[in-house]
Motif scaffolding. Structure first.
Motif, PDB file in Angstrom:
ATOM      1  N   ALA A 296      27.719  32.040 -68.153  1.00 56.30           N
ATOM      2  CA  ALA A 296      27.473  33.366 -67.571  1.00 56.30           C
ATOM      3  C   ALA A 296      27.011  33.229 -66.128  1.00 56.30           C
ATOM      4  CB  ALA A 296      26.435  34.115 -68.407  1.00 56.30           C
ATOM      5  N   SER A 297      26.159  32.253 -65.887  1.00 55.64           N
ATOM      6  CA  SER A 297      25.680  32.012 -64.524  1.00 55.64           C
ATOM      7  C   SER A 297      26.827  31.588 -63.608  1.00 55.64           C
ATOM      8  CB  SER A 297      24.593  30.935 -64.551  1.00 55.64           C
ATOM      9  OG  SER A 297      24.173  30.614 -63.257  1.00 55.64           O
ATOM     10  N   LEU A 298      27.669  30.672 -64.085  1.00 59.53           N
ATOM     11  CA  LEU A 298      28.798  30.206 -63.275  1.00 59.53           C
ATOM     12  C   LEU A 298      29.747  31.356 -62.959  1.00 59.53           C
ATOM     13  CD1 LEU A 298      30.287  27.647 -62.061  1.00 59.53           C
ATOM     14  CD2 LEU A 298      31.669  27.743 -64.137  1.00 59.53           C
ATOM     15  N   MET A 299      30.053  32.170 -63.962  1.00 61.87           N
ATOM     16  CA  MET A 299      30.984  33.276 -63.753  1.00 61.87           C
ATOM     17  C   MET A 299      30.416  34.290 -62.768  1.00 61.87           C
ATOM     18  SD  MET A 299      32.433  33.728 -67.633  1.00 61.87           S
ATOM     19  CE  MET A 299      33.691  34.948 -67.302  1.00 61.87           C
ATOM     20  N   THR A 300      29.098  34.453 -62.746  1.00 60.65           N
ATOM     21  CA  THR A 300      28.466  35.371 -61.797  1.00 60.65           C
ATOM     22  C   THR A 300      28.461  34.783 -60.390  1.00 60.65           C
ATOM     23  OG1 THR A 300      27.052  36.249 -63.536  1.00 60.65           O
ATOM     24  CG2 THR A 300      26.336  36.620 -61.270  1.00 60.65           C
ATOM     25  N   ASN A 301      28.135  33.496 -60.291  1.00 61.37           N
ATOM     26  CA  ASN A 301      27.978  32.857 -58.983  1.00 61.37           C
ATOM     27  C   ASN A 301      29.290  32.383 -58.372  1.00 61.37           C
ATOM     28  OD1 ASN A 301      25.181  33.205 -59.068  1.00 61.37           O
ATOM     29  ND2 ASN A 301      24.908  31.303 -60.195  1.00 61.37           N
ATOM     30  N   GLN A 302      30.299  32.129 -59.189  1.00 63.99           N
ATOM     31  CA  GLN A 302      31.593  31.652 -58.682  1.00 63.99           C
ATOM     32  C   GLN A 302      32.729  32.449 -59.324  1.00 63.99           C
ATOM     33  OE1 GLN A 302      32.211  27.449 -58.471  1.00 63.99           O
ATOM     34  NE2 GLN A 302      30.028  27.039 -58.367  1.00 63.99           N
TER      35      GLN A 302
ATOM     36  N   ALA B 222      33.681  28.171 -72.184  1.00 68.69           N
ATOM     37  CA  ALA B 222      34.537  27.436 -71.245  1.00 68.69           C
ATOM     38  C   ALA B 222      33.865  27.321 -69.886  1.00 68.69           C
ATOM     39  CB  ALA B 222      35.896  28.130 -71.121  1.00 68.69           C
ATOM     40  N   ALA B 223      33.251  28.402 -69.426  1.00 66.96           N
ATOM     41  CA  ALA B 223      32.558  28.360 -68.141  1.00 66.96           C
ATOM     42  C   ALA B 223      31.361  27.416 -68.200  1.00 66.96           C
ATOM     43  CB  ALA B 223      32.119  29.767 -67.728  1.00 66.96           C
ATOM     44  N   GLY B 224      30.675  27.381 -69.341  1.00 67.16           N
ATOM     45  CA  GLY B 224      29.560  26.452 -69.500  1.00 67.16           C
ATOM     46  C   GLY B 224      30.023  25.015 -69.440  1.00 67.16           C
ATOM     47  N   LEU B 225      31.121  24.707 -70.121  1.00 63.85           N
ATOM     48  CA  LEU B 225      31.685  23.358 -70.052  1.00 63.85           C
ATOM     49  C   LEU B 225      32.149  23.037 -68.632  1.00 63.85           C
ATOM     50  CD1 LEU B 225      33.725  23.270 -73.374  1.00 63.85           C
ATOM     51  CD2 LEU B 225      31.690  21.916 -72.837  1.00 63.85           C
ATOM     52  N   LEU B 226      32.791  24.010 -67.991  1.00 64.50           N
ATOM     53  CA  LEU B 226      33.247  23.820 -66.620  1.00 64.50           C
ATOM     54  C   LEU B 226      32.066  23.559 -65.683  1.00 64.50           C
ATOM     55  CD1 LEU B 226      35.597  23.826 -64.584  1.00 64.50           C
ATOM     56  CD2 LEU B 226      35.258  26.301 -64.367  1.00 64.50           C
ATOM     57  N   SER B 227      30.968  24.286 -65.904  1.00 65.19           N
ATOM     58  CA  SER B 227      29.799  24.081 -65.043  1.00 65.19           C
ATOM     59  C   SER B 227      29.253  22.670 -65.175  1.00 65.19           C
ATOM     60  CB  SER B 227      28.713  25.105 -65.346  1.00 65.19           C
ATOM     61  OG  SER B 227      28.020  24.794 -66.546  1.00 65.19           O
ATOM     62  N   ILE B 228      29.343  22.098 -66.360  1.00 63.53           N
ATOM     63  CA  ILE B 228      28.907  20.714 -66.544  1.00 63.53           C
ATOM     64  C   ILE B 228      29.879  19.765 -65.849  1.00 63.53           C
ATOM     65  CG2 ILE B 228      28.643  18.878 -68.276  1.00 63.53           C
ATOM     66  CD1 ILE B 228      27.414  21.041 -70.123  1.00 63.53           C
ATOM     67  N   LEU B 229      31.189  20.059 -65.969  1.00 63.79           N
ATOM     68  CA  LEU B 229      32.194  19.199 -65.346  1.00 63.79           C
ATOM     69  C   LEU B 229      32.102  19.222 -63.827  1.00 63.79           C
ATOM     70  CD1 LEU B 229      35.315  19.937 -67.577  1.00 63.79           C
ATOM     71  CD2 LEU B 229      33.963  17.820 -67.505  1.00 63.79           C
ATOM     72  N   ILE B 230      31.884  20.402 -63.255  1.00 58.45           N
ATOM     73  CA  ILE B 230      31.864  20.481 -61.787  1.00 58.45           C
ATOM     74  C   ILE B 230      30.449  20.384 -61.221  1.00 58.45           C
ATOM     75  CG2 ILE B 230      34.021  21.772 -61.705  1.00 58.45           C
ATOM     76  CD1 ILE B 230      32.435  24.313 -61.136  1.00 58.45           C
ATOM     77  N   GLY B 231      29.460  20.293 -62.115  1.00 57.36           N
ATOM     78  CA  GLY B 231      28.087  20.086 -61.664  1.00 57.36           C
ATOM     79  C   GLY B 231      27.419  21.294 -61.065  1.00 57.36           C
TER      80      GLY B 231
ATOM     81  N   THR C 240      35.585  33.024 -58.503  1.00 61.02           N
ATOM     82  CA  THR C 240      36.939  32.488 -58.347  1.00 61.02           C
ATOM     83  C   THR C 240      37.417  31.755 -59.598  1.00 61.02           C
ATOM     84  OG1 THR C 240      36.056  30.485 -57.327  1.00 61.02           O
ATOM     85  CG2 THR C 240      36.755  32.247 -55.849  1.00 61.02           C
ATOM     86  N   VAL C 241      36.501  31.307 -60.444  1.00 59.37           N
ATOM     87  CA  VAL C 241      36.908  30.592 -61.659  1.00 59.37           C
ATOM     88  C   VAL C 241      37.211  31.544 -62.809  1.00 59.37           C
ATOM     89  CG1 VAL C 241      35.580  28.536 -61.026  1.00 59.37           C
ATOM     90  CG2 VAL C 241      34.576  30.203 -62.576  1.00 59.37           C
ATOM     91  N   VAL C 242      36.816  32.803 -62.669  1.00 53.85           N
ATOM     92  CA  VAL C 242      36.962  33.761 -63.763  1.00 53.85           C
ATOM     93  C   VAL C 242      38.420  33.940 -64.172  1.00 53.85           C
ATOM     94  CG1 VAL C 242      36.627  36.176 -64.447  1.00 53.85           C
ATOM     95  CG2 VAL C 242      34.814  34.948 -63.237  1.00 53.85           C
ATOM     96  N   ALA C 243      39.326  34.054 -63.215  1.00 48.23           N
ATOM     97  CA  ALA C 243      40.738  34.275 -63.541  1.00 48.23           C
ATOM     98  C   ALA C 243      41.285  33.138 -64.392  1.00 48.23           C
ATOM     99  CB  ALA C 243      41.560  34.421 -62.264  1.00 48.23           C
ATOM    100  N   GLY C 244      41.013  31.907 -64.011  1.00 47.53           N
ATOM    101  CA  GLY C 244      41.488  30.773 -64.792  1.00 47.53           C
ATOM    102  C   GLY C 244      40.893  30.730 -66.184  1.00 47.53           C
TER     103      GLY C 244
END
Length: 150
Positions: free
Chosen positions: A105-111, A139-148, A113-117
């Motif tokens: 949720a944090s990643l989707m709010t702060n970035q 998925a966004a949580g996993l992505l946040s771990i992958l991209i740091g 640009t990743v929401v569409a993917g």
């Protein structure tokens, strides 16, 4: 001559994917969004952007907790879950998923640009792999771990 509404076509295509895959939640969600768009009820979109995720989580939580509220799962059954290895694993996975959802949720709010993917991946997962559309947060949580990032 009027311009083609690409967004409406995309929503229609995603609704068709829902129909094709037999996934009613995707179909209904896309048709509701399409109807809101074509009827020009634009004032609802900022509200949905701000509160839609929270409303969805509330409805999901009601659905998940209804067996407890109805008495189908007794307090004794819940207590016993702390003494069975499968239930303890389920608790651990639940904690992990909640953590990932929070990061997502944090990643989707702060970035944004990743929401569409994330959304495209979720719709594909729902349409073709019999998934459930709760995937974007995880998925966004996993992505946040992958991209740091969180």
């Amino acid at each position: 001559m009027s311009q083609i509404d690409i967004t409406a076509l995309l929503l229609l295509f995603m609704a068709a994917l829902g129909i094709f895959s037999g996934n009613m939640p995707i179909t209904v969600a896309m048709i509701v969004l399409l109807l809101l768009r074509v009827t020009k009820v634009n004032q609802v979109f900022p509200w949905l952007d701000k509160y839609g995720l929270t409303l969805g989580i509330i409805i999901l939580t009601i659905g998940v907790m209804s067996p407890v509220a109805s008495g189908k799962l007794s307090p004794q059954m819940l207590w016993a879950s702390f003494f069975h290895w499968k239930s303890l694993c389920a608790i651990a996975v639940g904690i992990l998923v909640a953590y990932l959802g929070g990061r997502g949720a944090s990643l989707m709010t702060n970035q944004p640009t990743v929401v569409a993917g994330l959304l495209i991946g979720t719709v594909i997962g729902v349409a073709f792999f019999k998934g459930v559309p709760v995937g974007p947060l995880i998925a966004a949580g996993l992505l946040s771990i992958l991209i740091g990032r969180s």
